[in-house]
Design a protein around this motif. Structure first.
Motif, mmCIF file in Angstrom:
data_model
loop_
_atom_site.group_PDB
_atom_site.id
_atom_site.type_symbol
_atom_site.label_atom_id
_atom_site.label_comp_id
_atom_site.label_asym_id
_atom_site.label_seq_id
_atom_site.Cartn_x
_atom_site.Cartn_y
_atom_site.Cartn_z
ATOM 1 N N SER A 1 0.777 -1.621 -0.333
ATOM 2 C CA SER A 1 0.196 -0.020 0.021
ATOM 3 C C SER A 1 0.599 1.057 -0.220
ATOM 4 O O SER A 1 0.727 2.259 -0.676
ATOM 5 N N VAL A 2 1.858 1.388 0.679
ATOM 6 C CA VAL A 2 3.084 2.391 0.719
ATOM 7 C C VAL A 2 3.460 2.512 -0.857
ATOM 8 O O VAL A 2 3.980 3.708 -1.340
ATOM 9 N N ILE A 3 3.841 1.351 -1.008
ATOM 10 C CA ILE A 3 4.025 1.890 -3.225
ATOM 11 C C ILE A 3 3.750 1.685 -3.421
ATOM 12 O O ILE A 3 3.757 2.924 -4.410
ATOM 13 N N ARG B 1 4.181 5.334 -5.698
ATOM 14 C CA ARG B 1 3.784 5.170 -7.261
ATOM 15 C C ARG B 1 3.015 6.344 -8.081
ATOM 16 O O ARG B 1 3.048 7.501 -8.775
ATOM 17 N N GLU B 2 2.063 6.639 -7.378
ATOM 18 C CA GLU B 2 0.591 7.578 -7.446
ATOM 19 C C GLU B 2 1.434 8.835 -7.066
ATOM 20 O O GLU B 2 0.782 10.146 -7.646
ATOM 21 N N THR C 1 0.264 19.294 -2.556
ATOM 22 C CA THR C 1 -0.716 17.752 -2.547
ATOM 23 C C THR C 1 -1.267 17.985 -0.689
ATOM 24 O O THR C 1 -0.825 19.082 -0.303
ATOM 25 N N ASN C 2 -2.123 17.343 -0.617
ATOM 26 C CA ASN C 2 -3.021 17.203 1.015
ATOM 27 C C ASN C 2 -3.485 16.061 0.683
ATOM 28 O O ASN C 2 -3.083 15.185 0.866
ATOM 29 N N ASN C 3 -3.437 16.306 2.535
ATOM 30 C CA ASN C 3 -4.164 14.773 2.908
ATOM 31 C C ASN C 3 -5.199 14.515 2.817
ATOM 32 O O ASN C 3 -5.542 13.189 2.564
ATOM 33 N N VAL C 4 -6.333 15.312 1.947
ATOM 34 C CA VAL C 4 -7.171 14.638 0.687
ATOM 35 C C VAL C 4 -6.880 14.095 0.283
ATOM 36 O O VAL C 4 -7.815 12.091 -0.258
ATOM 37 N N GLN C 5 -5.711 13.943 -0.962
ATOM 38 C CA GLN C 5 -6.178 14.239 -2.244
ATOM 39 C C GLN C 5 -4.997 12.346 -1.762
ATOM 40 O O GLN C 5 -5.196 11.676 -1.974
ATOM 41 N N ARG D 1 -6.566 5.406 -0.721
ATOM 42 C CA ARG D 1 -8.034 4.693 0.498
ATOM 43 C C ARG D 1 -8.690 4.235 1.295
ATOM 44 O O ARG D 1 -8.738 3.265 2.110
ATOM 45 N N VAL D 2 -7.753 5.465 2.043
ATOM 46 C CA VAL D 2 -7.741 5.487 3.683
ATOM 47 C C VAL D 2 -8.667 6.486 3.855
ATOM 48 O O VAL D 2 -8.779 7.535 2.726
#
Length: 89
Positions: free
Chosen positions: A34-36, A40-41, A69-73, A79-80
């Motif tokens: 999930s971190v990887i 990538r994103e 960027t921000n925490n929402v994006q 997907r958390v």
């Protein structure tokens, strides 16, 4: 005009993850998928933002802007919940 060479960036990320996970002392210290995927994103988002910026007349390839960027994006990508706390970032 693409500023980020994605295949090189992803290979470098894969190499870093492999080296990190190989030398990690415990299973909990390893980078998870999930971190990887989020990393990538982030690379893709940064590439898209640089492409958009490069179309401006004031763009200077020698001084590329940082990622905004921000925490929402990031939460949406991962997907958390936006309230999820990750200490590994």
């Amino acid at each position: 005009m693409s500023i980020i060479h994605f295949s090189r960036a992803f290979k470098a990320l894969d190499h870093f993850v492999e080296q990190h996970n190989t030398t990690a002392d415990s299973l909990s210290d390893r980078l998870r998928q999930s971190v990887i995927a989020t990393a990538r994103e982030i690379i893709r988002i940064y590439g898209a933002s640089l492409l958009k910026e490069s179309k401006k007349a004031s763009f200077d390839a020698a001084n590329i802007p940082s990622l905004k960027t921000n925490n929402v994006q990031l939460a949406k990508i991962a997907r958390v919940s936006t309230r999820t706390k990750k200490t590994s970032y």
